[in-house]
Scaffold this active site. Sequence first.
Site, PDB file in Angstrom:
ATOM      1  N   LYS B 101     -16.803   1.105   9.091  1.00 26.85           N
ATOM      2  CA  LYS B 101     -15.857   2.100   9.540  1.00 26.85           C
ATOM      3  C   LYS B 101     -16.543   3.301   9.976  1.00 26.85           C
ATOM      4  CE  LYS B 101     -13.196   5.765   7.419  1.00 26.85           C
ATOM      5  NZ  LYS B 101     -12.373   6.327   6.139  1.00 26.85           N
ATOM      6  N   ALA B 189      -6.857   8.643   5.661  1.00 18.39           N
ATOM      7  CA  ALA B 189      -6.806  10.035   5.511  1.00 18.39           C
ATOM      8  C   ALA B 189      -5.483  10.549   5.166  1.00 18.39           C
ATOM      9  CB  ALA B 189      -7.801  10.617   6.453  1.00 18.39           C
ATOM     10  N   THR B 212      -8.821   9.412  -1.950  1.00 11.39           N
ATOM     11  CA  THR B 212      -8.575  10.820  -2.901  1.00 11.39           C
ATOM     12  C   THR B 212      -7.408  10.942  -3.971  1.00 11.39           C
ATOM     13  OG1 THR B 212     -10.001  12.109  -1.186  1.00 11.39           O
ATOM     14  CG2 THR B 212      -8.560  13.541  -2.791  1.00 11.39           C
TER      15      THR B 212
END
Lengths: 66, 262
Positions: B101, B189, B212
Amino acid sequence: MTIILNGITTEIPCQITIKEMLSLQEIDAKLAIVEINEKIINRNLWQETLLCKGDKVELMSLVGGG
Amino acid sequence: MENRINDEFIIGGRSFHSRFLLGTGKFGNKQVMREAIIASQTEIVTVALRRIDTQKNPENIVSFIPDGVVLMVNTSGAHNAKEAIRIAKIAREAGYGDWVKIEVINDAKYLLPDNEETLKATEALANDGFIVLPYFHPDLYFARSLVAAGAAAIMPLGSLIGSNQGLKMEMIITVIVEEITEVPIIVDAGIGSATDAARAMEIGADAVLANTAVAIAENPVMMARSLALAVSAGRMGFLAKGGRTSMMRAQASSPLDGLLNG
């Protein structure tokens, strides 16, 4: 003799192999990635590869990341 | 019923069942991370490469990743293409495969990717045989450049890394999804909730990558499952072509004839 270990000048005994150096640093060999003077050293060669004075050694591993 | 046979998700010539990719950062402990990976049924996880802190006794993250899951090393920490290429090559030479990535970031406050350097790294690594998934700031022309450079999939950001702000870039991602058909599009993201994940899939993204939202949840294992189900639900909604008609008036869903008071 001294080597540059992860950017820090570090004193290690003369005539030691990568495997012995990892053991001295108490690093689990299974997770380590070893680069000497910007060349990755295959783990099969750690037992026979001797470190030389002034070697630039990078010890790396995979960690959590996104 | 979801028909997986007709809904293959292919990257770099390899077929996957799951359209949910999971990052491995920020988990409180590795065992919870492992359980979250299993609960999500993800088949691709990202990891980072760092110097070992010789003062600490680090755990071997690889031993906590279930067998058969593809490890994709990210180039986080790279400020330019050269550093990203170096990280990818180190990981490959160390035996961690050729999935990478690309993440090239120069901005400490917003962690926005440097598209120009990302393109250089993508081209160099694709030419060197890597399966390259660049993370980028969504832009149609730039997405085309990444495809031309050999990206195996492209990963537009939904919103700022780690912000859980959702699909702030929805309009441009929708355009990219419409226009780029050569490679999968993975929203990476900012995905903070099941709603965000489902929405990304409903607008036609091929997959979602989150980290996250799962890692900092009070129950990361349940959150991993939640996002994975949302990705499947959103995908099915997209394939079913449901909810496409948006109207500013109501449309009765029960018959308007045969009324008892008629």
